[in-house]
Design an enzyme around this catalytic site. Sequence first.
Site, PDB file in Angstrom:
ATOM      1  N   GLY A  75      -1.545  -2.682 -10.110  1.00 44.86           N
ATOM      2  CA  GLY A  75      -2.674  -2.794  -9.199  1.00 44.86           C
ATOM      3  C   GLY A  75      -2.218  -2.541  -7.778  1.00 44.86           C
ATOM      4  N   GLN A 105      -2.651  -3.639   1.267  1.00 42.77           N
ATOM      5  CA  GLN A 105      -1.206  -3.411   1.124  1.00 42.77           C
ATOM      6  C   GLN A 105      -0.756  -2.087   1.735  1.00 42.77           C
ATOM      7  OE1 GLN A 105      -1.466  -4.399  -3.289  1.00 42.77           O
ATOM      8  NE2 GLN A 105       0.615  -5.072  -2.835  1.00 42.77           N
ATOM      9  N   CYS A 162       4.576  -8.863  -7.032  1.00 43.82           N
ATOM     10  CA  CYS A 162       3.734  -8.164  -6.057  1.00 43.82           C
ATOM     11  C   CYS A 162       4.559  -7.095  -5.367  1.00 43.82           C
ATOM     12  CB  CYS A 162       3.182  -9.161  -5.030  1.00 43.82           C
ATOM     13  SG  CYS A 162       2.117  -8.377  -3.804  1.00 43.82           S
ATOM     14  N   LEU A 163       3.982  -5.919  -5.233  1.00 52.42           N
ATOM     15  CA  LEU A 163       4.689  -4.816  -4.569  1.00 52.42           C
ATOM     16  C   LEU A 163       4.964  -5.144  -3.102  1.00 52.42           C
ATOM     17  CD1 LEU A 163       2.694  -1.845  -6.149  1.00 52.42           C
ATOM     18  CD2 LEU A 163       5.028  -2.591  -6.722  1.00 52.42           C
ATOM     19  N   HIS A 204      -5.612 -11.204  -8.309  1.00 53.76           N
ATOM     20  CA  HIS A 204      -4.473 -10.979  -7.406  1.00 53.76           C
ATOM     21  C   HIS A 204      -4.852  -9.955  -6.323  1.00 53.76           C
ATOM     22  CE1 HIS A 204       0.039 -10.179  -6.805  1.00 53.76           C
ATOM     23  NE2 HIS A 204      -0.519  -9.138  -6.228  1.00 53.76           N
ATOM     24  N   GLU A 205      -5.503  -8.852  -6.725  1.00 55.47           N
ATOM     25  CA  GLU A 205      -5.886  -7.805  -5.764  1.00 55.47           C
ATOM     26  C   GLU A 205      -6.977  -8.296  -4.822  1.00 55.47           C
ATOM     27  OE1 GLU A 205      -3.758  -5.710  -5.769  1.00 55.47           O
ATOM     28  OE2 GLU A 205      -3.085  -5.753  -7.844  1.00 55.47           O
ATOM     29  N   HIS A 257      -5.556 -10.200  -2.007  1.00 53.40           N
ATOM     30  CA  HIS A 257      -5.041  -9.330  -0.932  1.00 53.40           C
ATOM     31  C   HIS A 257      -6.144  -8.976   0.059  1.00 53.40           C
ATOM     32  CE1 HIS A 257      -0.898  -8.440  -2.007  1.00 53.40           C
ATOM     33  NE2 HIS A 257      -1.219  -8.042  -3.236  1.00 53.40           N
TER      34      HIS A 257
END
Length: 169
Positions: free
Chosen positions: A46, A51, A91-92, A133-134, A137
């Site tokens: 994702g 981000q 997480c990226l 999660h997204e 963000h």
Amino acid sequence: MTMLTILEFPDPRLRTKAQPVMAFDVALQGLIDAMLATMYAAPGIGLAATQVNVHRQLLVADVSEEKNQPLVLINPKITLQTGQQVYQEGCLSVPGIYADVERADRIEVQALDRHGRPVQFGTDGLLAVCIQHEMDHLVGKLFVDYLSPLKREMVRKKLEKQRRTASVA
Ligand code: GNR
Ligand code: NI
């Protein structure tokens, strides 16, 4: 294909609250394609616009094995959430850190697709984790915010050290 730079914790820009998408124009289509390419290359399941320093309510995801089921959600809302599940998240924007997070098990989502058409669906398991999660963000929240302040500080120091070591290698 354009690759976008992913912001990393504790970059303050990750705390920005995203605004709704208003225009489904050529620029948006280009951004969506660049976000998908960046997510697949990372690789990740994702990616939220936050981000990549775009503060609009837009996320992409693909939890399929074959990486051939891209999902694009714009101005998403969770209309119902039930149950709970614990999943070890990464997480990226917090590379190399993994921690258990408790979230809803099942969610109902209302959003727009890349052309501005309304979509509505229910999901559970990993996709439900990923969407939650997204969507965090998009309101400036990171999975490490669910950890204790002490653990979060340990994460910040570990990343700082990783970066110092990487720059010498
Ligand atoms: O690639 C990712 N994997 C992942 C694993 C468990 C829970 C959430 C995620 S999302 C993450 C990509 C990312 O950082 N999205 O914001
Ligand atoms: Ni993330």
